[in-house]
Design an enzyme around this catalytic site. Structure first.
Site, PDB file in Angstrom:
ATOM      1  N   VAL A   1     -20.400  59.605 -46.927  1.00 49.24           N
ATOM      2  CA  VAL A   1     -21.419  59.761 -48.054  1.00 49.24           C
ATOM      3  C   VAL A   1     -22.884  59.663 -47.659  1.00 49.24           C
ATOM      4  O   VAL A   1     -23.938  60.029 -48.190  1.00 49.24           O
ATOM      5  CB  VAL A   1     -21.345  58.824 -49.176  1.00 49.24           C
ATOM      6  CG1 VAL A   1     -20.077  59.492 -50.026  1.00 49.24           C
ATOM      7  CG2 VAL A   1     -20.997  57.425 -48.717  1.00 49.24           C
TER       8      VAL A   1
ATOM      9  N   SER B   1     -17.591  57.167 -44.374  1.00 50.69           N
ATOM     10  CA  SER B   1     -16.107  57.336 -44.278  1.00 50.69           C
ATOM     11  C   SER B   1     -15.631  58.314 -43.042  1.00 50.69           C
ATOM     12  O   SER B   1     -14.444  58.162 -42.629  1.00 50.69           O
ATOM     13  CB  SER B   1     -15.974  58.692 -45.346  1.00 50.69           C
ATOM     14  OG  SER B   1     -15.153  57.932 -46.369  1.00 50.69           O
TER      15      SER B   1
ATOM     16  N   TYR C   1     -12.738  65.264 -48.470  1.00 51.74           N
ATOM     17  CA  TYR C   1     -12.717  64.688 -49.858  1.00 51.74           C
ATOM     18  C   TYR C   1     -11.712  65.741 -50.721  1.00 51.74           C
ATOM     19  O   TYR C   1     -10.904  66.109 -50.216  1.00 51.74           O
ATOM     20  CB  TYR C   1     -14.198  64.576 -50.553  1.00 51.74           C
ATOM     21  CG  TYR C   1     -14.822  63.615 -49.515  1.00 51.74           C
ATOM     22  CD1 TYR C   1     -14.333  62.167 -49.479  1.00 51.74           C
ATOM     23  CD2 TYR C   1     -15.972  63.946 -49.038  1.00 51.74           C
ATOM     24  CE1 TYR C   1     -15.166  61.513 -48.818  1.00 51.74           C
ATOM     25  CE2 TYR C   1     -16.838  63.074 -48.349  1.00 51.74           C
ATOM     26  CZ  TYR C   1     -16.596  61.971 -48.143  1.00 51.74           C
ATOM     27  OH  TYR C   1     -17.152  60.933 -47.488  1.00 51.74           O
TER      28      TYR C   1
ATOM     29  N   LYS D   1     -13.303  56.537 -40.877  1.00 51.54           N
ATOM     30  CA  LYS D   1     -11.899  56.338 -41.199  1.00 51.54           C
ATOM     31  C   LYS D   1     -10.796  57.017 -40.391  1.00 51.54           C
ATOM     32  O   LYS D   1      -9.968  56.642 -39.950  1.00 51.54           O
ATOM     33  CB  LYS D   1     -11.569  56.963 -42.631  1.00 51.54           C
ATOM     34  CG  LYS D   1     -12.324  56.212 -43.708  1.00 51.54           C
ATOM     35  CD  LYS D   1     -12.359  56.959 -45.098  1.00 51.54           C
ATOM     36  CE  LYS D   1     -13.112  55.995 -46.105  1.00 51.54           C
ATOM     37  NZ  LYS D   1     -13.529  56.676 -47.452  1.00 51.54           N
TER      38      LYS D   1
ATOM     39  N   TYR E   1     -14.007  46.564 -43.439  1.00 54.61           N
ATOM     40  CA  TYR E   1     -14.268  47.835 -43.820  1.00 54.61           C
ATOM     41  C   TYR E   1     -15.741  48.142 -44.077  1.00 54.61           C
ATOM     42  O   TYR E   1     -16.334  49.315 -43.568  1.00 54.61           O
ATOM     43  CB  TYR E   1     -13.432  48.070 -45.016  1.00 54.61           C
ATOM     44  CG  TYR E   1     -13.524  49.413 -45.511  1.00 54.61           C
ATOM     45  CD1 TYR E   1     -12.981  50.560 -44.985  1.00 54.61           C
ATOM     46  CD2 TYR E   1     -14.372  49.579 -46.587  1.00 54.61           C
ATOM     47  CE1 TYR E   1     -13.303  51.744 -45.711  1.00 54.61           C
ATOM     48  CE2 TYR E   1     -14.404  50.744 -47.384  1.00 54.61           C
ATOM     49  CZ  TYR E   1     -13.935  51.777 -46.958  1.00 54.61           C
ATOM     50  OH  TYR E   1     -14.371  53.015 -47.384  1.00 54.61           O
TER      51      TYR E   1
HETATM   52  N1  GLU Z   1     -18.437  52.973 -47.434  1.00 55.50           N
HETATM   53  C1  GLU Z   1     -18.276  53.994 -48.252  1.00 55.50           C
HETATM   54  C2  GLU Z   1     -16.996  53.631 -49.441  1.00 55.50           C
HETATM   55  O1  GLU Z   1     -15.869  53.192 -49.148  1.00 55.50           O
HETATM   56  C3  GLU Z   1     -17.515  55.299 -47.756  1.00 55.50           C
HETATM   57  C4  GLU Z   1     -17.354  56.402 -48.635  1.00 55.50           C
HETATM   58  C5  GLU Z   1     -17.891  57.692 -47.858  1.00 55.50           C
HETATM   59  O2  GLU Z   1     -18.317  57.808 -47.042  1.00 55.50           O
HETATM   60  O3  GLU Z   1     -16.947  58.569 -48.440  1.00 55.50           O
HETATM   61  O4  GLU Z   1     -17.380  53.923 -50.542  1.00 55.50           O
END
Ligand code: GLU
Length: 611
Positions: free
Chosen positions: A266, A72, A248, A75, A196
């Site tokens: 994560v 994430s 989060y 992002k 993604y």
């Molecule tokens: N690739 C993960 C997902 O979309 C990233 C989640 C994360 O790191 O929060 O579920």
């Protein structure tokens, strides 16, 4: 001998990070993420911390070179890239900026059917979709390349993790279809999701995260490569959303307790970026119920609380942005002035003030500067603002400076900018004023700017600066007090020398065998590096240190056409034997001139050091 590694380990921050590392490594709470099967293979005991400063110094403790997938954390960077590549209007039209309070993978959109923000999956997939629209088949490569520019090295993709998530990522597929139903996501869902999943599987280390964070902290300029990787607009917006939504559903607690814009993934990475200060990267794969790395969180909290790094805890004395302020009476230029010029400057030195500014000029600093400018004495005619030590000027600061300058123009004060280096971001921020706009004159070197103002003051008082007008030998400062006879027997020993502008008259390192009396023109004494030590004109001697030293300590250049009378040291020694009184006089004159120079130099040091 102390090795470089050992000496870094002794730095106060390195010791602090090592203590944190040792303490938090004993915390075995949290679980390695397993919902992407490949992530379950991570070694739960791995723990690395890295900090990169905004001037590019990297601290590393523990497993800071162990690779893991960015997940994430990508992002944040994809949001910044989207803002720059497709434009903020388009991005902001389809992705919100509100915290969701939901878990990262929630299948819920805001009331207007837009994702809440770009840090949750729905918003991130939307940004990736926008990049797919604009970059087509090249989107994934473009994205990996961009992440690498933030990290300062080429990054690769962990194919196993990519395949693993692609095979199991139905929840993200559900989100993407929902987005498509509402027209937020255009194009093929699987194509967008492949990009993604790939961006999430980019392989990084804690060190990489710290450099990426430092790039955000440094307004988008990677402190290791110097490359402007993202615009300052995109970086500021990205940090804003990281602040409110980066951690989060514990984002509120994070801002309250840590107060550093951050993003976690994560796989166990956390990236935290404190503007103008540092970038932090941590890796430890055991995550808590919210999806944040347990040890990483503790490291961030400890760093923030120990050093008081909460972003709302910043402050500082705005007055330090003025490194020095003086008039040309206490710090004059390196141009040696003739007696009548000196007399004018002595009476009118308050007409020119120099403000040497320093640091990153912000709203608060320049607001203070504007008050200082306003309070300058009414007889002010010239204001030199020196930017040599200024690293940047914010938009707000530039607005305030513009207001202060308008005021000066109305008061008929001429403004000179010095020390604005070519090709720097500062030059770009000041470009509105450069090139003679708004009556601002730009002179590269501060010393030359002061000399220019002194010249103007002298000319305004009808002091002539005609340096081509020949001077009599009797007017030579070094020969003051010699009788006509003594002067004429000295003149017999001298040879006329003519130089064209640009000629080197004396070379540093050569034996010092003669002295030159300038009859007309301007000459400059410079160090071999080009730094100007003094500019002299008619009535002054150069190479006079030959009377005390054996070799030339600097170069002397003709700035204009120059006429001199040269006296060899050998002839002067003979003259001293024949005319002991005159010889003594010349040496006394030299001592007086040197002592005056020393007094001027001490005054300058005092004026600059008293700040
Ligand atoms: N690739 C993960 C997902 O979309 C990233 C989640 C994360 O790191 O929060 O579920």
């Amino acid at each position: 001998m102390v090795s470089a590694r050992e000496s870094v380990a002794e730095l106060p921050l390195a010791r602090f990070l090592a203590r944190c590392h040792a303490e938090f490594a004993t915390d075995h709470s949290g679980e390695v993420a397993t919902y992407i099967p490949e992530l379950a293979r991570a070694n739960p005991s791995d723990f690395g911390i890295a900090v990169t400063t905004v001037d590019g110094f990297v601290y590393e403790i523990g497993d800071s070179a162990v690779p893991f997938t960015i997940q994430s954390i990508s992002k944040a960077f994809v949001f910044a890239l989207a803002l720059d590549l497709v434009g903020h209007d388009r991005v902001e039209a389809v992705v919100g900026v509100e915290p969701s309070g939901d878990p990262f993978n929630s299948i819920r959109l805001g009331a207007d059917n837009r994702p809440f923000n770009a840090m949750v999956n729905a918003g991130a997939i939307t940004c990736t979709g926008l990049l797919c629209e604009s970059e087509g088949g090249g989107a994934s490569a473009r994205l990996t390349d961009a992440l690498g520019r933030f990290a300062g090295r080429r990054l690769g993709v962990d194919e196993a993790t990519f395949e693993s998530e692609r095979a199991t990522g139905d929840r993200n597929r559900a989100i993407a279809y929902l987005l498509r139903t509402h027209g937020v996501l255009k194009g093929d869902v699987d194509t967008v999701l492949d990009v993604y999943f790939r961006q999430c599987a980019v392989s990084v280390t804690a060190r990489d995260l710290s450099v990426m964070a430092a790039t955000l902290a440094n307004k988008g300029i990677n402190p290791l490569t110097g490359e402007q990787v993202a615009s300052s607009y995109a970086v500021a917006r990205t940090l804003s959303v990281m602040t409110s939504s980066g951690m989060y559903d514990s984002a509120g607690r994070w801002v309250y307790r840590v107060g550093i814009p951050a993003k976690s993934g994560v796989a166990g990475g956390i990236l935290a970026s404190l503007p103008s200060q540092l970038g932090l990267g941590t890796y430890s794969p055991r995550i808590d119920d919210q999806g944040n790395s347990v040890r990483g969180l503790r490291a961030c909290e400890a760093l923030s609380s120990h050093f008081g790094l909460h972003m709302l805890n910043s402050g500082g004395d705005v007055r330090t942005c003025i490194a020095a302020s003086y008039d040309v009476g206490s710090v004059c230029s390196r141009r040696s002035r003739r007696p009548q010029e000196l007399a004018i400057l002595e009476a009118h030195h308050a007409e020119c003030i120099v403000l040497e500014l320093a640091g990153a000029l912000s709203f608060a600093n320049v607001e203070y500067v504007s008050r200082r400018i306003r309070s300058l004495q009414p007889q002010l005619s010239y204001l030199v603002i020196d930017f040599r030590r200024v690293s940047s000027i914010s938009e707000a600061a530039a607005h305030l400076l513009a207001g202060a300058l308008d005021d000066l123009v109305a008061r008929r004060v001429e403004v000179v900018f010095s020390g604005v280096a070519k090709g720097t971001p500062l030059e770009a921020s000041l470009s509105g004023w450069l090139g003679g706009k708004h009556g601002v004159r730009v002179i590269a070197a501060l010393d030359e700017a002061i000399e220019w103002a002194e010249d103007r003051i002298i000319q305004r008082q009808d002091g002539h600066l005609d340096f081509q007008k020949p001077t009599l030998l009797a007017e030579q400062q070094l020969l003051t007090g010699l009788s006509q006879d003594e002067l004429s027997s000295l003149a017999d020993l001298m040879a006329t020398r003519n130089y064209a502008a640009g000629d080197r008259m004396i070379e540093s390192g050569d034996p010092a065998a003669s002295l030159l009396f300038v009859g007309s023109g301007l000459v400059s004494v410079r160090l071999p590096s080009g730094v100007r030590l003094a500019t002299l004109s008619a009535g002054m001697a150069v190479g006079e240190m030959a009377l005390l030293e054996t070799h030339r300590s600097a170069d002397v250049w003709a700035d204009t056409q120059v006429t001199c009378l040269e006296l060899s040291l050998k002839d002067f020694t003979g003259f001293r034997e024949r005319h002991p009184r005159a010889g003594e006089r010349v040496m006394a004159n030299l001592a007086r001139l040197l002592s005056k120079r020393l007094i001027v130099a001490n005054n300058k040091i005092e004026a600059l050091a008293s700040y």
